[in-house]
Design a protein around this motif. Structure first.
Motif, PDB file in Angstrom:
ATOM      1  N   GLY A 127      -3.122  -4.549  -0.268  1.00 12.53           N
ATOM      2  CA  GLY A 127      -2.116  -5.325   0.440  1.00 12.53           C
ATOM      3  C   GLY A 127      -2.574  -5.967   1.727  1.00 12.53           C
ATOM      4  O   GLY A 127      -1.772  -6.623   2.405  1.00 12.53           O
ATOM      5  N   ASP A 128      -3.858  -5.835   2.084  1.00 13.15           N
ATOM      6  CA  ASP A 128      -4.338  -6.429   3.327  1.00 13.15           C
ATOM      7  C   ASP A 128      -4.198  -7.951   3.290  1.00 13.15           C
ATOM      8  O   ASP A 128      -4.657  -8.612   2.350  1.00 13.15           O
ATOM      9  CB  ASP A 128      -5.803  -6.053   3.571  1.00 13.15           C
ATOM     10  N   LEU A 129      -3.553  -8.491   4.318  1.00  9.03           N
ATOM     11  CA  LEU A 129      -3.371  -9.935   4.503  1.00  9.03           C
ATOM     12  C   LEU A 129      -2.534 -10.594   3.404  1.00  9.03           C
ATOM     13  O   LEU A 129      -2.508 -11.820   3.309  1.00  9.03           O
ATOM     14  CB  LEU A 129      -4.729 -10.641   4.611  1.00  9.03           C
ATOM     15  N   VAL A 130      -1.853  -9.789   2.582  1.00  8.59           N
ATOM     16  CA  VAL A 130      -0.965 -10.388   1.577  1.00  8.59           C
ATOM     17  C   VAL A 130       0.176 -11.137   2.255  1.00  8.59           C
ATOM     18  O   VAL A 130       0.624 -12.180   1.761  1.00  8.59           O
ATOM     19  CB  VAL A 130      -0.424  -9.299   0.624  1.00  8.59           C
ATOM     20  N   ALA A 183       0.830  -1.207   0.000  1.00  8.39           N
ATOM     21  CA  ALA A 183       0.000   0.000   0.000  1.00  8.39           C
ATOM     22  C   ALA A 183       0.863   1.255   0.000  1.00  8.39           C
ATOM     23  O   ALA A 183       0.597   2.214  -0.742  1.00  8.39           O
ATOM     24  CB  ALA A 183      -0.928  -0.011   1.212  1.00  8.39           C
ATOM     25  N   PHE A 184       1.905   1.252   0.821  1.00 14.82           N
ATOM     26  CA  PHE A 184       2.809   2.396   0.928  1.00 14.82           C
ATOM     27  C   PHE A 184       3.457   2.700  -0.413  1.00 14.82           C
ATOM     28  O   PHE A 184       3.488   3.847  -0.873  1.00 14.82           O
ATOM     29  CB  PHE A 184       3.862   2.078   1.991  1.00 14.82           C
ATOM     30  N   SER A 185       3.959   1.676  -1.081  1.00 12.38           N
ATOM     31  CA  SER A 185       4.609   1.847  -2.378  1.00 12.38           C
ATOM     32  C   SER A 185       3.633   2.340  -3.437  1.00 12.38           C
ATOM     33  O   SER A 185       3.948   3.241  -4.226  1.00 12.38           O
ATOM     34  CB  SER A 185       5.237   0.523  -2.823  1.00 12.38           C
ATOM     35  N   GLY A 186       2.438   1.744  -3.465  1.00 10.22           N
ATOM     36  CA  GLY A 186       1.449   2.144  -4.469  1.00 10.22           C
ATOM     37  C   GLY A 186       1.055   3.604  -4.352  1.00 10.22           C
ATOM     38  O   GLY A 186       0.946   4.318  -5.355  1.00 10.22           O
TER      39      GLY A 186
END
Length: 289
Positions: free
Chosen positions: A213-216, A43-46
């Motif tokens: 990215g949750d639970l990835v 998420a941060f990267s996106g």
């Protein structure tokens, strides 16, 4: 429906992000560590990538620079994690758990808790394009990275160092292996690959989403463990992780095709991890008898 070409390509495409991050996670787990931050780093990267592309004008150079910014930011997060583990002796579980909350929180803060769209449709090339033999570009990238990682782990000194650190860090240190540098390397690499995964996710949706990215990390760890890497460290293979990733993808695709609801899918993922770890522990006990 499962054996149709489009469905099989879809399975490979769906697992590409998880599989790529699992390369770094394999190396981390071989050193007897763990990294729980990879989902938040996606998420941060996106978000960073999308915001950078917006601020730089949205043309082709801006997309490359934006992607590099997202990947490097996550690489720095991985470097910081490795430093906490090696310099201060903080357990990897705690260090990466802290990075998980920090990265996720920053993703929501800098995006104002809203998805960040990318106006240029060309940004979808990596996530949506199919330029080589009809294969998704993300799948081609995944296969290339796995080939490089396989050679690294089987034919180079850094690969041997990683196995040595996981097998017995004190013996490795006495043998001249730079244990701390090896640990910093594997956590930094995992951060970079998580950043790449975030760019791929943003490219697929042409949006940087702080909720992605949750639970990835659950799927990544499952792929590594199912692929035969021991959580005790010192054992594991990159190609085994690729097979484990495909097993997870097939399970996921099968559940979707048969209409298994999302909460039950989480139960099944958890059961898969427990069964894989149980098999690993039983194997260790048998060897030690």
């Amino acid at each position: 429906n499962f054996l149709k070409r489009n469905n099989l390509l879809n399975v490979m495409k769906q697992i590409s992000v998880v599989a790529i991050i699992a390369i770094g996670m394999t190396m981390v787990i071989i050193t007897a560590g763990i990294d729980l931050s990879v989902g938040s780093l996606i998420a941060f990267s996106g978000v960073i990538t999308a915001l950078a592309i917006q601020s730089l004008g949205g043309d082709a150079p801006a997309m490359w620079l934006g992607a590099m910014a997202g990947i490097l930011a996550c690489g720095l997060a991985g470097l910081f994690t490795g430093s906490l583990v090696t310099l201060f002796g903080i357990p990897a579980f705690i260090a990466t758990l802290g990075i998980t909350f920090i990265a996720k929180g920053l993703a929501f803060i800098i995006s104002d808790s809203a998805p960040v769209p990318v106006a240029n449709e060309t940004f979808g090339w990596l996530g949506r394009g199919r330029d080589i033999l009809g294969l998704p570009n993300s799948v081609v990238l995944m296969l290339i990275l796995f080939a490089i990682a396989h050679v690294t782990m089987t034919r180079t000194s850094i690969g041997r160092y990683i196995y040595a650190v996981g097998g017995n860090p004190e013996a490795a240190r006495l043998s001249g292996v730079p244990v701390k540098w090896v640990l910093v390397f594997v956590y930094t690499l995992t951060g970079l690959l998580a950043g790449l995964g975030g760019v791929m996710e943003a490219s697929l949706h042409i949006t940087g989403d702080p909720k992605s990215g949750d639970l990835v990390e659950l799927k990544v760890i499952a792929a590594v463990v199912v692929g035969g890497t021991s959580l005790a460290g010192g054992q594991g293979r990159i190609l085994g992780t690729l097979i484990g990733a495909f097993i997870i993808a097939v399970i996921n695709n099968g559940m979707n095709l048969t209409g298994v609801e999302s909460h039950m899918q989480k139960v099944i993922y958890g059961a898969v991890i427990l069964v894989a770890v149980l098999i690993d522990r039983i194997k260790v006990k048998i060897i030690n008898i």
